[in-house]
Write a protein that holds these residues in place. Structure first.
Motif, PDB file in Angstrom:
ATOM      1  N   GLU A  30       0.830  -1.202   0.000  1.00 17.04           N
ATOM      2  CA  GLU A  30       0.000   0.000   0.000  1.00 17.04           C
ATOM      3  C   GLU A  30       0.867   1.257   0.000  1.00 17.04           C
ATOM      4  OE1 GLU A  30      -3.734   1.917   2.553  1.00 17.04           O
ATOM      5  OE2 GLU A  30      -2.462   0.392   3.472  1.00 17.04           O
ATOM      6  N   PHE A  31       0.337   2.327  -0.592  1.00 16.15           N
ATOM      7  CA  PHE A  31       0.967   3.641  -0.568  1.00 16.15           C
ATOM      8  C   PHE A  31       0.124   4.506   0.372  1.00 16.15           C
ATOM      9  CE2 PHE A  31       3.718   6.600  -3.195  1.00 16.15           C
ATOM     10  CZ  PHE A  31       3.512   7.716  -2.400  1.00 16.15           C
ATOM     11  N   LEU A  32       0.707   4.855   1.531  1.00 14.06           N
ATOM     12  CA  LEU A  32       0.007   5.657   2.527  1.00 14.06           C
ATOM     13  C   LEU A  32       0.697   7.006   2.671  1.00 14.06           C
ATOM     14  CD1 LEU A  32      -2.186   5.539   4.950  1.00 14.06           C
ATOM     15  CD2 LEU A  32      -0.150   5.324   6.374  1.00 14.06           C
ATOM     16  N   ALA A  33      -0.081   8.086   2.616  1.00  7.73           N
ATOM     17  CA  ALA A  33       0.454   9.426   2.827  1.00  7.73           C
ATOM     18  C   ALA A  33       0.096   9.899   4.223  1.00  7.73           C
ATOM     19  CB  ALA A  33      -0.105  10.391   1.789  1.00  7.73           C
ATOM     20  N   LEU A  34       1.108  10.324   4.981  1.00  8.80           N
ATOM     21  CA  LEU A  34       0.899  11.011   6.256  1.00  8.80           C
ATOM     22  C   LEU A  34       0.916  12.500   5.957  1.00  8.80           C
ATOM     23  CD1 LEU A  34       3.361   9.074   8.625  1.00  8.80           C
ATOM     24  CD2 LEU A  34       0.892   8.773   8.440  1.00  8.80           C
ATOM     25  N   VAL A  35      -0.217  13.162   6.152  1.00  5.73           N
ATOM     26  CA  VAL A  35      -0.334  14.558   5.762  1.00  5.73           C
ATOM     27  C   VAL A  35      -0.849  15.372   6.936  1.00  5.73           C
ATOM     28  CG1 VAL A  35      -2.680  14.280   4.850  1.00  5.73           C
ATOM     29  CG2 VAL A  35      -1.243  16.130   3.998  1.00  5.73           C
ATOM     30  N   GLY A  36      -0.378  16.591   7.011  1.00  5.00           N
ATOM     31  CA  GLY A  36      -0.808  17.486   8.076  1.00  5.00           C
ATOM     32  C   GLY A  36       0.078  18.707   8.092  1.00  5.00           C
ATOM     33  N   THR A 204       5.403  -1.622   0.268  1.00  3.64           N
ATOM     34  CA  THR A 204       4.688  -0.729   1.173  1.00  3.64           C
ATOM     35  C   THR A 204       5.442   0.591   1.282  1.00  3.64           C
ATOM     36  OG1 THR A 204       3.985  -2.660   2.434  1.00  3.64           O
ATOM     37  CG2 THR A 204       3.679  -0.504   3.464  1.00  3.64           C
ATOM     38  N   THR A 205       4.721   1.697   1.091  1.00  8.08           N
ATOM     39  CA  THR A 205       5.356   3.011   1.070  1.00  8.08           C
ATOM     40  C   THR A 205       4.637   3.955   2.020  1.00  8.08           C
ATOM     41  OG1 THR A 205       6.059   2.733  -1.240  1.00  8.08           O
ATOM     42  CG2 THR A 205       5.966   4.985  -0.375  1.00  8.08           C
ATOM     43  N   VAL A 206       5.413   4.612   2.888  1.00  2.00           N
ATOM     44  CA  VAL A 206       4.887   5.651   3.774  1.00  2.00           C
ATOM     45  C   VAL A 206       5.498   6.969   3.313  1.00  2.00           C
ATOM     46  CG1 VAL A 206       4.543   6.445   6.131  1.00  2.00           C
ATOM     47  CG2 VAL A 206       4.817   3.996   5.666  1.00  2.00           C
ATOM     48  N   TYR A 207       4.624   7.912   2.967  1.00  2.00           N
ATOM     49  CA  TYR A 207       5.055   9.162   2.341  1.00  2.00           C
ATOM     50  C   TYR A 207       4.587  10.331   3.204  1.00  2.00           C
ATOM     51  CZ  TYR A 207       5.737  12.482  -1.553  1.00  2.00           C
ATOM     52  OH  TYR A 207       6.152  13.521  -2.364  1.00  2.00           O
ATOM     53  N   VAL A 208       5.528  11.084   3.765  1.00  2.00           N
ATOM     54  CA  VAL A 208       5.207  12.228   4.610  1.00  2.00           C
ATOM     55  C   VAL A 208       5.192  13.500   3.774  1.00  2.00           C
ATOM     56  CG1 VAL A 208       6.167  13.752   6.374  1.00  2.00           C
ATOM     57  CG2 VAL A 208       5.970  11.315   6.816  1.00  2.00           C
ATOM     58  N   THR A 209       4.141  14.293   3.920  1.00  2.88           N
ATOM     59  CA  THR A 209       4.054  15.554   3.199  1.00  2.88           C
ATOM     60  C   THR A 209       3.121  16.508   3.927  1.00  2.88           C
ATOM     61  OG1 THR A 209       3.517  16.595   1.070  1.00  2.88           O
ATOM     62  CG2 THR A 209       2.166  14.714   1.740  1.00  2.88           C
TER      63      THR A 209
END
Length: 383
Positions: A30-36, A204-209
């Protein structure tokens, strides 16, 4: 098998609580973006997943293995940083090869002069060279292998950083705002490249932006964080169209969602003297906040029986095919913003009085604590 499981993560720096019990599960691939917004704790969470920071409480599992107390080097992850983190004295090929050399070759084989005489050196070097060239071709940097980072553009350096992560074939990619140093055009093209890289690798990818456009256009799911809390986790469409919290609704979307103070009365919703075609599922007398996205507003048709919002135009923003209309209701603190097709807004001028109609089916309602409140769309309404 879950790709990454984060359970009950707490982290404080001194008296400041940065993460307050974060839990989430990412599926394998899964590609999950952590955004805030800045300071919400998303980078700290990423660093805890990577093993670069220790959590005060909670656990991390990667591919089913508990890695909470493992060093970063033992977690089988690859990280892409905001500042590329390339070795300036090495060529592109050598930068790409670094993680493979460290992982596959022993100290004797890595020795600068005598290493070539070590058993297995030649075969390992050949395998590493092949893997480096394959990754370079995938990222379209094969023609840059002999250059050094100082000879590359920002976009090329970012591709090298991505390639260095790719060659390792890790269990997970962790990316910390990798596009923030690129200009707008490069950001758009590199977004597509990262998504395509993820599809090909299936990792699996965790992408912070902090950039909602990156999160919404790239990720399978988006985790919206604020104040060290996970406010909502879902698909980009779900968190945009059905935000569970007013803060989520306000953060996602450009321009921001329009908000109006409204009052619940028995079986109806009132905005000043105007009765809206909405029946809130809450007690009468409750003060609520009504949210309307700019695209849910349009110019009212002459003679329309549906309730409209009387406004006066304060500002117009030309966006080519669209026009952003900033208009204010009488005695309102904030202006409303409507996103209109240019042809529909022809002849509209600053200072003009007009009426905005709303797609009431797209309206959102929140209580005083910012939590989503249910409501029903009524068929008939009047002023």
């Amino acid at each position: 098998m879950p790709g990454i499981t984060v359970e009950g993560i707490h982290k404080s720096f001194g008296a400041t609580a940065v993460l307050k019990g974060i839990s989430l599960t990412m599926a394998e691939g899964e590609f999950l973006a952590l955004v805030g917004p800045s300071g919400c704790g998303k980078t700290t969470l990423l660093r805890i997943i990577a093993g670069l920071e220790a959590a005060d409480a909670g656990s991390i599992r990667i591919a089913g293995r508990d890695v909470t107390r493992l060093r970063a080097a033992d977690r089988d992850i690859a990280m892409v940083f905001q500042n590329y983190a390339l070795y300036p004295h090495l060529t592109v090929a050598e930068n790409l090869a670094v993680p493979l050399v460290m992982r596959r070759m022993n100290a004797w084989q890595r020795a600068p002069l005598l290493g070539r005489f070590a058993p297995g050196h030649t075969s390992q070097r050949a395998a590493i060279t092949t893997r480096v060239r394959d990754a370079a071709e995938m990222l379209r940097i094969g023609h840059l292998l002999d250059r050094r980072p100082a000879q590359l553009s920002g976009g090329q350096r970012q591709r090298v950083a991505l390639g260095r992560a790719l060659v390792r074939e890790p269990r997970a990619f962790l990316m910390d705002e990798p596009l923030s140093n690129l200009d707008a055009e490069l950001r758009a093209s590199t977004r597509r490249e990262i998504v395509e890289l993820h599809r090909q690798a299936g990792v699996t990818t965790v992408y912070v932006t902090h950039d909602q456009v990156e999160a919404m256009t790239m990720a399978d799911r988006v985790a919206v964080m604020m104040g060290g809390e996970l406010l909502q986790l879902g698909t980009p469409r779900a968190v945009y169209e059905q935000p569970a919290d007013l803060r989520v609704a306000g953060f996602l979307g450009s321009p921001r969602i329009n908000t109006l103070a409204v009052q619940a009365t028995p079986g109806r919703l009132r905005l000043g003297a105007l009765e809206l075609p909405l029946a809130p599922q809450t007690d009468a007398g409750t003060a609520l906040t009504l949210g309307l996205r700019p695209e849910a507003l349009r110019l009212a048709s002459p003679g329309s029986a549906a309730p409209g919002l009387p406004v006066r135009v304060e500002h117009l923003e030309y966006l080519g095919a669209e026009l952003l209309v900033h208009a204010r209701m009488a005695n309102a603190e904030a202006a409303l913003v409507a996103r209109l097709p240019l042809a529909e807004a022809a002849g509209l001028a600053v200072g003009a009085a007009t009426t905005l109609a709303a797609d009431w089916g797209a309206a959102l309602l929140f209580d005083a604590a910012g939590r989503r409140v249910g409501m029903a769309l009524k068929q008939q309404a009047h002023v």
